[in-house]
Design a protein around this motif. Structure first.
Motif, PDB file in Angstrom:
ATOM      1  N   THR A   9       0.834  -1.201   0.000  1.00 21.92           N
ATOM      2  CA  THR A   9       0.000   0.000   0.000  1.00 21.92           C
ATOM      3  C   THR A   9       0.867   1.249   0.000  1.00 21.92           C
ATOM      4  N   CYS A  33      -6.560   1.335  -0.416  1.00 22.78           N
ATOM      5  CA  CYS A  33      -5.701   0.620   0.536  1.00 22.78           C
ATOM      6  C   CYS A  33      -6.316   0.664   1.926  1.00 22.78           C
ATOM      7  N   ASN A  45       0.915  -5.407   6.392  1.00 23.68           N
ATOM      8  CA  ASN A  45       0.902  -4.236   5.526  1.00 23.68           C
ATOM      9  C   ASN A  45       2.337  -3.823   5.234  1.00 23.68           C
ATOM     10  N   PRO A  84      -3.997  -0.974  -3.881  1.00 21.52           N
ATOM     11  CA  PRO A  84      -3.321  -2.031  -3.135  1.00 21.52           C
ATOM     12  C   PRO A  84      -3.038  -3.246  -4.002  1.00 21.52           C
TER      13      PRO A  84
END
Length: 65
Positions: free
Chosen positions: A8, A15, A31, A54
Motif C-alpha cells: 500500500t 488501501c 501491511n 493495493p
C-alpha cells in the motif's frame, strides 16, 4: 491460513478500505508500504507489469484491486 501481504501507500483510499475490511473480519495481514519496501515493490512491478496499490499477495499470487 497462509500469510496475506498487502502493498500500500499512505494516501490510497482503496488501501485503507481493504485494510479496514480485513481487520473488521479479523483476517490477519501484513501491511507493507511501498516506500519502505522499495526494492521488493520494484520486483513486483517488473513481475506483474503494474504499479497499482493495493496489491495483495496471497497463496503465491498477486492480486491488484
Amino acid at each position: 491460513m497462509e500469510k496475506i501481504i498487502i502493498y500500500t501507500n499512505e494516501t490510497c483510499g482503496y488501501c485503507k478500505q481493504i485494510k479496514e475490511e480485513l481487520t473488521k473480519k479479523e483476517i490477519e495481514f501484513e501491511n507493507r508500504l511501498t516506500k519502505d519496501f522499495e526494492s521488493e515493490w520494484n520486483d513486483i512491478i517488473n513481475l506483474t507489469g503494474m504499479a497499482q496499490v493495493p496489491t495483495v499477495f496471497y497463496k503465491n499470487n498477486y492480486f491488484m484491486a
